[in-house]
Write a protein that holds these residues in place. Structure first.
Motif: not given
Length: 384
Positions: A7-33
Motif C-alpha cells: 500500500s501507499l505510505v498513508s494510514h488511509g491507504h494502509l488500514y483497508p488492506l489489513l483485515p484481508l491480510a490478517v484473514a489471509a494469514r489466518d487462512a494459512g497463507h504466507d503473507v508479507l506486507f
C-alpha cells in the motif's frame, strides 16, 4: 500460497488492506506486507511480517515544494494543483515502488500480489515480474479530472516500461471493492472487474476515551475528526463551538496535524484527544462529523451512523456528495463551514428518522458483503 500486500505510505491507504491480510494469514497463507518504514510498526502490531517499500506523501510532494511545505489540493484553484497530483501519483510514487518492489518480488517470488488501488507502482512491478495481481480499493472511486490527469501521467510511465495500450488504471486486474454498491461510482461498476469485500474498520490497539464506556446514553455522543492528513485548527474550533451547543457529548480526534493544545480550552461536554481507536469508538457514537475520508465514511456506513461531512480536499468532496445522495447525512463546504451551520446541521441529523432509516439500510448492505475471511479463501483463484 505466498502473498505480498502493498500500500501507499498513508494510514488511509494502509488500514483497508489489513483485515484481508490478517484473514489471509489466518487462512494459512504466507503473507508479507510491503509499505514505507513509517507504517511498518503498525502492520507488525497486526502480527504480519513486513518489508520496506516506497516513501510517504510528504517526501513525494517535497520534490516539488521543498521539505517544509505541506501543499493541499484546496489551497488554491484545483486545476492549478492537478499537474502536481498527476506527477506525484502517476510518476514519482509508482517509480519508487517499482524500484523497491522489483528486487523484493525476485527474492520472495509471491504467487499473488495484492496492491492497494492508489499504489499503481505495485501493479506495474507485479506486471513486470510476471506475477498475478489484484487491486484492493480503499473506498469509493472518485471519477473526474483528478483521476484523468493521474491516469494520463501513469500511461506515459507504463508506456516507458513497455506497457503500451494497457487498460488503466487497473491494468484489467480484478479489484476488491470495499464500497457498498449503492454508493459506488456507476462508471466503476460498469467497467471494473469488481469483487465485493466487506469494509472492516481497523485501529491500532488503544483505550477508548474516558467517559465513553458506561456513559449516560440519554445524551447523544458525537465524534468529530478531520483525519490524519487534512487537520485544520480553524475548522476544528468552529466545529467544536457548534457541537458544544448541543445537548450532547463530543469526542474530538485532533489527529497528527493539529496539536490539541492549539484548540485551547473547550466546553465541559467536549473531550479532545490526539488520537482515538476509531473502529472501536464508532459503535458507541450517534453522529459523526468529519472530513469525508474514505475510512471514516465507510466506517460510519457500517455502523448505521448519520454523517455531517466537512470535506477538506482530495476525494472527500465526492465522498460527501455520495453521503448526501444516499440520504445518510449532509455536507458543508468552504465558507459554509460555520459554527452556526454545524450546530444546525448536526441538530437536524440527530433528530431525522429518515436519515437513520437510510443509514440502517446501508449498514445492512455492508453486513451482507463477503467478509475478509470469505474473500481470503478465494485468493488462490486470482493466482491463476
Amino acid at each position: 500460497m505466498r502473498l505480498i500486500f502493498t500500500s501507499l505510505v498513508s494510514h488511509g491507504h494502509l488500514y483497508p488492506l489489513l483485515p484481508l491480510a490478517v484473514a489471509a494469514r489466518d487462512a494459512g497463507h504466507d503473507v508479507l506486507f510491503a509499505t514505507g518504514d513509517d507504517l511498518r510498526p503498525v502492520v507488525e502490531k497486526a502480527g504480519l511480517a513486513t518489508e520496506s517499500a516506497g516513501f510517504g506523501m510528504r517526501e513525494a510532494f517535497a520534490s516539488f515544494f521543498g521539505p517544509d511545505a505541506r501543499p493541499r489540493p484546496n489551497d488554491g484553484p484545483p486545476e492549478l494543483f492537478y499537474p502536481v497530483i498527476a506527477q506525484v501519483f502517476g510518476n514519482v510514487l509508482p517509480r519508487r515502488f517499482v524500484a523497491d518492489l522489483t528486487p523484493l518480488f525476485e527474492r520472495y517470488r509471491p504467487d499473488l500480489v495484492v496492491y492497494e488501488s492508489g499504489n499503481m507502482g505495485g501493479a506495474i512491478a507485479a506486471r513486470l515480474a510476471g506475477i498475478p495481481a489484484i487491486g484492493h480499493g480503499f473506498g469509493r472511486v472518485s471519477p473526474g479530472d483528478v483521476v484523468d490527469v493521474i491516469t494520463g501521467r501513469l500511461a506515459e510511465y507504463a508506456q516507458e516500461v513497455g506497457f503500451d495500450g494497457v487498460e488503466l488504471p487497473s491494468f484489467g486486474d480484478p479489484v476488491l471493492d470495499i464500497c457498498p454498491e449503492t454508493v459506488q461510482s456507476p462508471d466503476f461498476l460498469a467497467e471494473a472487474k469488481r469483487v465485493p469485500l466487506r469494509p472492516v474498520g481497523w485501529a491500532e490497539p488503544g483505550d477508548l476515551p474516558a467517559g465513553v464506556l458506561g456513559r449516560d446514553k440519554s445524551r447523544p455522543l458525537i465524534y468529530l475528526t478531520l483525519g490524519t492528513a487534512f487537520g485544520d485548527e480553524g475548522v476544528l474550533k468552529r466545529a467544536i463551538g457548534g457541537l458544544a451547543r448541543l445537548e450532547a457529548d463530543v469526542v474530538v480526534a485532533a489527529g497528527p496535524t493539529v496539536d490539541p493544545a492549539q484548540l485551547g480550552d473547550v466546553p465541559a461536554n467536549v473531550r479532545v484527544e490526539a488520537w482515538v481507536p476509531q473502529a472501536e469508538l464508532l459503535p458507541h457514537v450517534d453522529l459523526v462529523v468529519h472530513h469525508g475520508g474514505s475510512g471514516t465514511t465507510l466506517g460510519a456506513f457500517g455502523e448505521a451512523l448519520p454523517q455531517l461531512v466537512l470535506p477538506q480536499g482530495a476525494d472527500q468532496f465526492t465522498n460527501a456528495e455520495a453521503v448526501v445522495a444516499a440520504g445518510v447525512g449532509g455536507q458543508l463546504i468552504g465558507d459554509g463551514i460555520t459554527e452556526d451551520a454545524i450546530f444546525e446541521g448536526s441538530r437536524k441529523l440527530l433528530a431525522d428518522d429518515a436519515v437513520r432509516a437510510a443509514a440502517r439500510a446501508l449498514a445492512d448492505e455492508v453486513a451482507a458483503m463477503p467478509s475478509p475471511a470469505e474473500v481470503a479463501k478465494r485468493l488462490p483463484e486470482f493466482a491463476g
